[in-house]
Design an enzyme around this catalytic site. Structure first.
Site, PDB file in Angstrom:
ATOM      1  N   LYS A 137       3.934 -14.395  33.020  1.00 15.49           N
ATOM      2  CA  LYS A 137       3.918 -15.862  33.019  1.00 15.49           C
ATOM      3  C   LYS A 137       4.810 -16.314  34.172  1.00 15.49           C
ATOM      4  O   LYS A 137       5.928 -16.781  33.993  1.00 15.49           O
ATOM      5  CB  LYS A 137       4.385 -16.405  31.661  1.00 15.49           C
ATOM      6  CG  LYS A 137       4.008 -17.863  31.430  1.00 15.49           C
ATOM      7  CD  LYS A 137       4.174 -18.231  29.973  1.00 15.49           C
ATOM      8  CE  LYS A 137       4.300 -19.733  29.785  1.00 15.49           C
ATOM      9  NZ  LYS A 137       3.214 -20.539  30.328  1.00 15.49           N
TER      10      LYS A 137
HETATM   11  N1  PMP Z   1      -2.908 -19.283  29.616  1.00 10.23           N
HETATM   12  C1  PMP Z   1      -2.056 -19.898  30.438  1.00 10.23           C
HETATM   13  C2  PMP Z   1      -2.338 -19.902  31.892  1.00 10.23           C
HETATM   14  C3  PMP Z   1      -0.912 -20.536  29.934  1.00 10.23           C
HETATM   15  O1  PMP Z   1      -0.064 -21.162  30.744  1.00 10.23           O
HETATM   16  C4  PMP Z   1      -0.689 -20.528  28.537  1.00 10.23           C
HETATM   17  C5  PMP Z   1       0.516 -21.224  27.982  1.00 10.23           C
HETATM   18  N2  PMP Z   1       1.630 -20.373  28.003  1.00 10.23           N
HETATM   19  C6  PMP Z   1      -1.605 -19.869  27.713  1.00 10.23           C
HETATM   20  C7  PMP Z   1      -2.707 -19.259  28.285  1.00 10.23           C
HETATM   21  C8  PMP Z   1      -1.372 -19.794  26.233  1.00 10.23           C
HETATM   22  O2  PMP Z   1      -0.268 -18.973  25.969  1.00 10.23           O
HETATM   23  P1  PMP Z   1       0.648 -19.169  24.695  1.00 10.23           P
HETATM   24  O3  PMP Z   1      -0.280 -19.257  23.527  1.00 10.23           O
HETATM   25  O4  PMP Z   1       1.468 -17.939  24.658  1.00 10.23           O
HETATM   26  O5  PMP Z   1       1.429 -20.398  24.883  1.00 10.23           O
END
Ligand code: PMP
Length: 291
Positions: free
Chosen positions: A160
């Site tokens: 991330k």
């Molecule tokens: N894809 C992207 C590109 C994101 O930024 C997020 C948000 N973090 C998600 C998917 C969903 O991830 P999460 O459920 O862990 O927040």
């Protein structure tokens, strides 16, 4: 009503081991992360004073850092988890969005990263729904983006990392300019991938289909919702999905820590109702995070 800019608020932000007044949480112009996107972050939510999957988010932060070769040896998970709680308390928040970031500082400029020091900060604020509730109730709209998610050897896609987000910012801006809420981004081979900041699910004839998360972020909410669906006896299938299959879906929704479970009402010229499976999962997710 004008929105108070993020830098100009009351409260406290955790920076490099201590709480500092919100307005003093500054970084230098020559911060490596500003110039090269060398930052990893987490977006989390607290409900009724409890941070949902706090440990999982912290674990992902460490994994994200490792992927981009960022040294996290100065930090440990327990300290970060405790610091998140401290930030909530210092800002009198029980329901909040929490942003944790670790980034390369201003110790060194250039592509060489050998001498940069990793910094860490945590902020939290009251951030209602990610999508406007009046829109989300009927389902948000997505425009298929001309941008595609890069192949796993073109970008650190399982991290991330801030550097992965510029394309999403451009893509979302193009979509909102055309009146859509967000974007649908395909993978480099033209299969469905995800949105700018949320994962994608299709309901086809009572089963849930979701793109295999080996080409984009495998969201924590995605994994949670898949488990909730399985617990309800719903068949969950991870596979490559072609955009044409959107014609056969009865329901489409997205998931994310910020987006939670949000129904999709429109993708390009296709329209969807907010259906029973989406509603059930929205309720189940809400019950879980508040439980
Ligand atoms: N894809 C992207 C590109 C994101 O930024 C997020 C948000 N973090 C998600 C998917 C969903 O991830 P999460 O459920 O862990 O927040």
């Amino acid at each position: 009503m004008a929105i108070q800019p993020y830098h100009d608020r009351d409260g406290f932000i955790y920076m490099d081991g201590q709480l500092v007044p919100w307005r003093d949480a500054k970084v230098h112009y020559l911060t490596h992360a500003l110039h090269y996107g060398t930052c990893v972050f987490e977006g989390e939510r607290a409900y009724n004073g409890k941070i949902f999957k706090s440990k999982d988010h912290t674990q992902r932060l460490f994994r994200s850092a490792e992927i981009i070769r960022m040294d996290m040896s100065a930090f440990d998970a327990d300290t970060i988890n405790a610091a998140k709680e401290e930030v909530l308390k210092a800002n009198n928040l029980t329901n909040a969005y929490i942003r944790v970031a670790a980034w390369r500082g201003s110790e060194q400029m250039g592509i060489d990263i050998s001498k940069t020091v990793t910094h860490l900060a945590i902020a939290a604020w009251d951030w209602g729904k990610y999508f406007d509730p009046s829109v989300a109730e009927k389902g948000i709209s997505l425009m298929t983006s001309p941008w595609v998610r890069p192949a796993p050897n073109m970008a650190p896609i399982h991290s991330k990392a801030a550097s992965n987000y510029n394309m999403g910012c451009i893509a979302k801006s193009e979509a909102t300019d055309k009146g859509f809420t967000d974007v649908l981004i395909n993978d480099f081979e033209g299969n469905l991938a995800e949105c700018s900041g949320a994962n994608l699910f299709l309901v086809i004839d009572g089963a849930i289909h979701t793109p295999t998360a080996d080409r984009f972020l495998n969201g924590i909410t995605r994994q949670t919702v898949m488990q909730l669906a399985q617990d309800m006896g719903i068949n969950v299938i991870e596979r490559r999905i072609k955009p044409e299959e959107l014609d056969h879906a009865q329901e489409v929704f997205v998931t994310g820590s910020a987006a939670e479970v949000t129904p999709i009402g429109r993708i390009d010229e296709r329209h969807y109702d907010v259906g029973p499976i989406t509603k059930k999962l929205m309720d189940a997710y809400s019950a879980l995070v508040h439980g």
